[in-house]
Design an enzyme around this catalytic site. Structure first.
Site, PDB file in Angstrom:
ATOM      1  N   ARG A 124       0.817  -1.220   0.000  1.00  0.00           N
ATOM      2  CA  ARG A 124       0.000   0.000   0.000  1.00  0.00           C
ATOM      3  C   ARG A 124       0.851   1.270   0.000  1.00  0.00           C
ATOM      4  O   ARG A 124       0.391   2.336   0.408  1.00  0.00           O
ATOM      5  CB  ARG A 124      -0.977   0.007   1.182  1.00  0.00           C
ATOM      6  CG  ARG A 124      -1.983  -1.134   1.152  1.00  0.00           C
ATOM      7  CD  ARG A 124      -3.060  -0.944   2.206  1.00  0.00           C
ATOM      8  NE  ARG A 124      -4.024  -2.031   2.147  1.00  0.00           N
ATOM      9  CZ  ARG A 124      -3.934  -3.161   2.860  1.00  0.00           C
ATOM     10  NH1 ARG A 124      -2.895  -3.334   3.671  1.00  0.00           N
ATOM     11  NH2 ARG A 124      -4.845  -4.084   2.760  1.00  0.00           N
ATOM     12  N   LYS A 146       1.993  11.571 -10.520  1.00  0.00           N
ATOM     13  CA  LYS A 146       1.103  10.767 -11.353  1.00  0.00           C
ATOM     14  C   LYS A 146       1.871   9.586 -11.934  1.00  0.00           C
ATOM     15  O   LYS A 146       2.960   9.748 -12.475  1.00  0.00           O
ATOM     16  CB  LYS A 146       0.513  11.609 -12.489  1.00  0.00           C
ATOM     17  CG  LYS A 146      -0.564  12.573 -12.041  1.00  0.00           C
ATOM     18  CD  LYS A 146      -0.984  13.526 -13.141  1.00  0.00           C
ATOM     19  CE  LYS A 146      -1.719  12.845 -14.247  1.00  0.00           C
ATOM     20  NZ  LYS A 146      -2.248  13.822 -15.247  1.00  0.00           N
ATOM     21  N   GLU A 188       6.884  18.863 -24.564  1.00  0.00           N
ATOM     22  CA  GLU A 188       6.386  19.208 -23.226  1.00  0.00           C
ATOM     23  C   GLU A 188       6.968  20.536 -22.743  1.00  0.00           C
ATOM     24  O   GLU A 188       6.314  21.278 -22.009  1.00  0.00           O
ATOM     25  CB  GLU A 188       6.695  18.093 -22.234  1.00  0.00           C
ATOM     26  CG  GLU A 188       5.804  16.865 -22.368  1.00  0.00           C
ATOM     27  CD  GLU A 188       4.391  17.072 -21.832  1.00  0.00           C
ATOM     28  OE1 GLU A 188       4.111  18.153 -21.274  1.00  0.00           O
ATOM     29  OE2 GLU A 188       3.567  16.153 -21.985  1.00  0.00           O
ATOM     30  N   LYS A 230       5.574  23.248 -13.171  1.00  0.00           N
ATOM     31  CA  LYS A 230       4.764  22.101 -12.770  1.00  0.00           C
ATOM     32  C   LYS A 230       4.567  22.081 -11.263  1.00  0.00           C
ATOM     33  O   LYS A 230       3.477  21.769 -10.769  1.00  0.00           O
ATOM     34  CB  LYS A 230       5.396  20.800 -13.249  1.00  0.00           C
ATOM     35  CG  LYS A 230       4.502  19.601 -12.957  1.00  0.00           C
ATOM     36  CD  LYS A 230       4.730  18.451 -13.872  1.00  0.00           C
ATOM     37  CE  LYS A 230       3.641  17.402 -13.676  1.00  0.00           C
ATOM     38  NZ  LYS A 230       3.899  16.188 -14.466  1.00  0.00           N
ATOM     39  N   GLU A 240      -5.610  16.900  -9.435  1.00  0.00           N
ATOM     40  CA  GLU A 240      -6.146  17.223 -10.761  1.00  0.00           C
ATOM     41  C   GLU A 240      -7.654  17.455 -10.730  1.00  0.00           C
ATOM     42  O   GLU A 240      -8.399  16.977 -11.583  1.00  0.00           O
ATOM     43  CB  GLU A 240      -5.809  16.114 -11.772  1.00  0.00           C
ATOM     44  CG  GLU A 240      -5.845  16.587 -13.203  1.00  0.00           C
ATOM     45  CD  GLU A 240      -5.253  15.600 -14.195  1.00  0.00           C
ATOM     46  OE1 GLU A 240      -5.725  15.576 -15.335  1.00  0.00           O
ATOM     47  OE2 GLU A 240      -4.316  14.873 -13.824  1.00  0.00           O
ATOM     48  N   ARG A 244      -4.802  21.761 -12.072  1.00  0.00           N
ATOM     49  CA  ARG A 244      -3.822  20.827 -12.629  1.00  0.00           C
ATOM     50  C   ARG A 244      -4.241  20.298 -13.990  1.00  0.00           C
ATOM     51  O   ARG A 244      -3.397  19.848 -14.770  1.00  0.00           O
ATOM     52  CB  ARG A 244      -3.577  19.673 -11.646  1.00  0.00           C
ATOM     53  CG  ARG A 244      -2.426  18.772 -12.085  1.00  0.00           C
ATOM     54  CD  ARG A 244      -1.949  17.824 -11.024  1.00  0.00           C
ATOM     55  NE  ARG A 244      -0.859  16.993 -11.509  1.00  0.00           N
ATOM     56  CZ  ARG A 244      -0.184  16.124 -10.775  1.00  0.00           C
ATOM     57  NH1 ARG A 244      -0.469  15.978  -9.503  1.00  0.00           N
ATOM     58  NH2 ARG A 244       0.783  15.406 -11.298  1.00  0.00           N
ATOM     59  N   ASN A 248      -2.780  19.486 -19.011  1.00  0.00           N
ATOM     60  CA  ASN A 248      -3.180  18.647 -20.140  1.00  0.00           C
ATOM     61  C   ASN A 248      -3.280  19.432 -21.446  1.00  0.00           C
ATOM     62  O   ASN A 248      -3.816  18.911 -22.439  1.00  0.00           O
ATOM     63  CB  ASN A 248      -4.525  17.971 -19.846  1.00  0.00           C
ATOM     64  CG  ASN A 248      -4.429  16.962 -18.721  1.00  0.00           C
ATOM     65  OD1 ASN A 248      -3.423  16.270 -18.583  1.00  0.00           O
ATOM     66  ND2 ASN A 248      -5.464  16.884 -17.897  1.00  0.00           N
ATOM     67  N   HIS A 251      -3.037  17.745 -24.753  1.00  0.00           N
ATOM     68  CA  HIS A 251      -3.048  16.303 -24.508  1.00  0.00           C
ATOM     69  C   HIS A 251      -4.296  15.586 -25.003  1.00  0.00           C
ATOM     70  O   HIS A 251      -4.206  14.414 -25.389  1.00  0.00           O
ATOM     71  CB  HIS A 251      -2.861  16.021 -23.011  1.00  0.00           C
ATOM     72  CG  HIS A 251      -1.448  16.115 -22.558  1.00  0.00           C
ATOM     73  ND1 HIS A 251      -0.716  17.283 -22.637  1.00  0.00           N
ATOM     74  CD2 HIS A 251      -0.613  15.195 -22.006  1.00  0.00           C
ATOM     75  CE1 HIS A 251       0.496  17.076 -22.160  1.00  0.00           C
ATOM     76  NE2 HIS A 251       0.586  15.826 -21.774  1.00  0.00           N
ATOM     77  N   HIS A 255      -3.065  12.808 -27.091  1.00  0.00           N
ATOM     78  CA  HIS A 255      -3.179  11.398 -26.703  1.00  0.00           C
ATOM     79  C   HIS A 255      -3.915  10.599 -27.774  1.00  0.00           C
ATOM     80  O   HIS A 255      -3.590   9.429 -28.025  1.00  0.00           O
ATOM     81  CB  HIS A 255      -3.907  11.266 -25.368  1.00  0.00           C
ATOM     82  CG  HIS A 255      -3.000  11.350 -24.178  1.00  0.00           C
ATOM     83  ND1 HIS A 255      -3.470  11.412 -22.890  1.00  0.00           N
ATOM     84  CD2 HIS A 255      -1.656  11.366 -24.072  1.00  0.00           C
ATOM     85  CE1 HIS A 255      -2.463  11.472 -22.042  1.00  0.00           C
ATOM     86  NE2 HIS A 255      -1.344  11.453 -22.742  1.00  0.00           N
ATOM     87  N   HIS A 267       5.428  10.653 -27.319  1.00  0.00           N
ATOM     88  CA  HIS A 267       4.480  11.434 -26.529  1.00  0.00           C
ATOM     89  C   HIS A 267       4.666  12.933 -26.744  1.00  0.00           C
ATOM     90  O   HIS A 267       3.696  13.664 -26.936  1.00  0.00           O
ATOM     91  CB  HIS A 267       4.644  11.104 -25.044  1.00  0.00           C
ATOM     92  CG  HIS A 267       3.758  11.918 -24.151  1.00  0.00           C
ATOM     93  ND1 HIS A 267       2.399  11.721 -24.076  1.00  0.00           N
ATOM     94  CD2 HIS A 267       4.033  12.954 -23.309  1.00  0.00           C
ATOM     95  CE1 HIS A 267       1.871  12.590 -23.230  1.00  0.00           C
ATOM     96  NE2 HIS A 267       2.834  13.348 -22.753  1.00  0.00           N
TER      97      HIS A 267
END
Length: 363
Positions: A124, A146, A188, A230, A240, A244, A248, A251, A255, A267
């Site tokens: 965990r 993330k 990016e 960031k 997010e 946040r 994206n 994206h 994506h 990417h």
């Protein structure tokens, strides 16, 4: 040793330092020991990066008092899967790591995602140190917590938020990156500049990141500026829920382009193309100025990155509507208004069709 900057990140789940420098990998063990008090460290790396750095990293950890071992997986986006994740978890269990021990993610974005998610799930949650070796991972994926793997239905659909205890980015590692991979990563950086740093955008217009004359000090400065962008967003919205989502930018379409290519397009290149597509559509819909759009497209092109896509519109929409950023019957799209000024706009399916029609396959 050259320039070295330390950026502190504070979130609800914990605080950590991001070290950006040239020649700092040699001192990794000391930095990890300062952040983690465990007995053992498992270095996770891929088949491309491990031969370059894994043994030296393991020895540095050993010198700092850790029992260190290395696990290597096959390089490539195809390894960002439940199967590879399961194998990593089994290796952690076989090694007897406990909750005080640490996973060291040594590599690019795929490694950071896999190792991060393994650290989040094992017992965990155990300690995680991100050691990004690609520009893309340094400026983006290693910071913010993330981590995810891909599913057959799409990219990054199974994941978690798990903040690292430390990030160490040595820009000297970029010397071993293939030029096409470095170029891909620039997508990016450009996105961050459009999002929040007009001065960085102007600097990139004057001199591209792909200029062979960039010094270590200049790279440290550029990476550190991106990390701060960031950091500021993550600190304000770790999970997010609002702000946040602006990270994206480019994206949602990017994506979809990446998925439609079968992940053969990088990417950063996909995000760059997606950024240009959303800028074109925004300009034609009156959401941003023509000049803003033209500057974005010109900067992307100057870095040798794609500015559009020939993927059929229906296919793009299909992937966009399966993306994890979908909320009910729409998607929250990030719209550039001017350089360093964006807005989050909720778009229904009909609006998405119009945006794709206006922005994609029309340059």
């Amino acid at each position: 040793m050259s320039a070295h900057e330390t950026i502190d990140v504070s979130t609800q789940d914990g605080s950590y330092d991001v070290h950006v420098g040239a020649g700092i990998l040699d001192g990794l063990g000391e930095l990890v020991r300062g952040a983690c008090a465990g007995r053992a460290a498992r270095v996770i790396s891929d088949s491309n990066v491990a031969p370059l750095y894994a043994n030296d990293v393991a020895l540095s950890l050993l010198d700092a008092g850790f029992e260190s071992s290395i696990h290597i997986f096959e390089a490539g986006e195809a390894s960002k899967s439940m199967e590879t994740l399961s194998e990593l978890l089994e290796r952690l269990a076989e090694g007897g790591l406990d909750r005080d021990d640490v996973v060291v993610a040594l590599g690019g974005g795929v490694t950071g995602d896999l190792a991060g998610l393994a650290a989040a799930l094992y017992l965990r949650g155990i300690k995680l140190v991100q050691v990004p070796t690609s520009l893309l991972a340094m400026v983006d994926s290693s910071v913010g917590g993330k981590c995810a793997v891909d599913l057959a239905a799409g990219k990054n659909l199974a994941g978690a938020f798990w903040q690292p205890s430390l990030v160490v980015a040595d820009v000297d590692c970029l010397d071993t990156i293939a030029p096409e991979l470095f170029r891909d990563s620039c997508g990016e950086v450009i996105k961050h500049a459009v999002l929040a740093d007009e001065a960085l955008f102007a600097a990139l217009e004057r001199r591209t990141l792909t200029d062979a004359g960039l010094t270590g000090e200049e790279l440290v400065d550029i990476v550190a500026r991106n990390v701060r962008i960031k950091r500021d967003v993550v600190e304000a919205d770790e999970r997010e829920l609002g702000l946040r989502q602006t990270l994206n930018l480019g994206h949602s379409i990017g994506h979809a382009i990446e998925a439609a290519s079968g992940l053969s397009l990088g990417h950063g290149s996909s995000v760059a193309a997606g950024l240009c597509c959303i800028a074109r559509a925004s300009s034609r819909l009156g959401w941003c100025s023509d000049e803003c759009c033209q500057r974005i497209v010109a900067l992307v092109a100057s870095h040798g990155l794609p500015t559009d896509t020939d993927v059929p519109h229906k296919e793009l929409l299909s992937f966009m509507l399966r993306d994890k950023k979908r909320h009910g019957d729409g998607i929250n799209l990030v719209i550039p208004r001017e350089i360093a000024d964006v807005e989050l706009r909720r778009c229904q399916v009909g609006e998405l069709e119009e945006i794709v029609r206006l922005g994609c396959g029309v340059s």
